[in-house]
Design an enzyme around this catalytic site. Structure first.
Site, mmCIF file in Angstrom:
data_model
loop_
_atom_site.group_PDB
_atom_site.id
_atom_site.type_symbol
_atom_site.label_atom_id
_atom_site.label_comp_id
_atom_site.label_asym_id
_atom_site.label_seq_id
_atom_site.Cartn_x
_atom_site.Cartn_y
_atom_site.Cartn_z
ATOM 1 N N GLU A 35 -3.431 -4.685 -6.067
ATOM 2 C CA GLU A 35 -4.484 -5.342 -5.267
ATOM 3 C C GLU A 35 -5.721 -5.588 -6.133
ATOM 4 O O GLU A 35 -6.849 -5.555 -5.632
ATOM 5 C CB GLU A 35 -4.918 -4.515 -4.057
ATOM 6 N N HIS B 121 0.836 -1.215 0.000
ATOM 7 C CA HIS B 121 0.000 0.000 0.000
ATOM 8 C C HIS B 121 0.867 1.260 0.000
ATOM 9 O O HIS B 121 0.665 2.186 0.791
ATOM 10 C CB HIS B 121 -0.950 -0.009 1.212
HETATM 11 ZN ZN LIG Z 1 -3.104 -6.839 0.105
#
Ligand SMILES: [Zn+2]
Length: 335
Positions: A280, A218
């Site tokens: 993702e 992230h």
């Molecule tokens: Zn993930």
């Protein structure tokens, strides 16, 4: 070549037989047999993600079990080892059914009692079966954060195995029992931030394991906008600086941020050799449209393509860095 370094087989993990197995475990009815899922059923759960990869011209994805479902704060150490092995076996099957498209990334049977020797054996077993990396939850207490900092000696057997087998550990959060901290919106980012700062604080870790590598997903959590804060705090407290742990090749991040501005901030804050393309795709918020692009938020290719990077720089982010940081992935990738 475009490699998506961050994907989860969420639909596979949500197969009723898989979820039913975990529910039975947690109810104390330890099933004698693993779920019996056909190849056709496995393949059906992957149709959507393969279609999105084709649309976005993504050649290969590094795929791991559903992060929320790792949930190793529940269950016993023995149950969690079986749960991790079940998920890993499904990931491996899915990768073998789709040659050239996926690289297996595993989960580990973590537990608040720190069964590190057992986890080290699990890393060895699955790395020998072709796994290129493993997700490791730096919390492991369901969002309570009651454990020791993950960088401590209680995890040294895990780090020894990861270094000797040359597999990175992806510091990925999991389920949160606290309704104040929804897992995808908060708990995962807390895990990213906490994992990164704990690596700055761990004075001995990279002296003891100089070749150990961590991937902070992230976009490194708050790294694109808070690296200045951590540079200051690192100096103030005599911790390692963010630039030191990145520059020494111990810490990497992915491009799982979802707008042009923050993607550019990531490229400005973090050295390019430390950034791996990731999306993702179809996991965190499947099908949700970004009003600015009129495309899915998780089509992170758009934000990388739109950035000021040169095409040679994009090549590093899209593939070269992933191949260097995950050397065991090469056997799954058609060159
Ligand atoms: Zn993930």
């Amino acid at each position: 070549m475009i490699i998506d370094s961050h994907q989860h087989f969420v639909r596979l993990a949500r197969h009723p037989e898989v979820e039913g197995f975990r529910q039975a475990q947690l109810a104390g009815n330890n099933p004698d047999a693993l779920p019996n899922i056909s190849d056709a059923d496995v393949q059906k759960t992957l149709e959507q993600v393969i279609s999105l990869m084709d649309t976005r011209a993504i050649d290969v994805a590094f795929a791991s079990p559903r992060a929320k479902a790792m949930a190793t704060h529940e269950g016993t150490a023995e149950q969690n080892a079986i749960w991790a092995d079940l998920n890993n076996s499904l990931i491996l099957r899915a990768c073998k059914l789709n040659p050239g498209r996926f690289v297996p990334v595993g989960m580990l049977g973590q537990h608040p009692s720190y069964p590190s020797a057992q986890i080290a054996k699990q890393i060895e077993r699955w790395a020998n079966d072709g796994f290129a990396a493993f997700n490791f939850d730096p919390d492991g207490t369901g969002g309570r954060w009651q454990g020791l900092p993950f960088t401590g000696k209680h995890n040294y057997p895990v780090f020894e195995a990861a270094q000797s087998l040359d597999v990175p550990l992806v510091l990925h959060g999991s389920e949160s029992i606290n309704k104040n901290f929804p897992h995808t919106a908060v708990q995962y980012l807390i895990a990213d931030i906490t994992g990164f700062v704990q690596l700055m604080m761990a004075k001995e870790l990279f002296k003891d394991f100089p070749r150990l590598r961590f991937l902070i997903p992230h976009g490194g959590g708050a790294l694109p906008c808070q690296i200045g804060r951590w540079r200051a705090i690192g100096k103030y407290n005599s911790w390692a600086s963010p630039d030191e742990i990145l520059g020494n090749g111990n810490v990497f991040v992915d491009t799982c941020v979802y707008n042009d501005l923050n993607m550019q901030m990531l490229f400005d804050a973090v050295p390019l050799d430390n950034i791996l393309f990731g999306s993702e795709c179809d996991g965190a918020f499947p099908g949700i449209i970004n009003d600015e692009t009129k495309d899915h938020y998780d089509n992170t290719r758009r934000y990388v393509d739109d950035s000021k990077l040169t095409s040679a720089e994009k090549d590093r982010v899209y593939a070269a860095n992933a191949r260097r940081v995950y050397p065991r992935a090469s056997r799954w990738i058609k060159s």
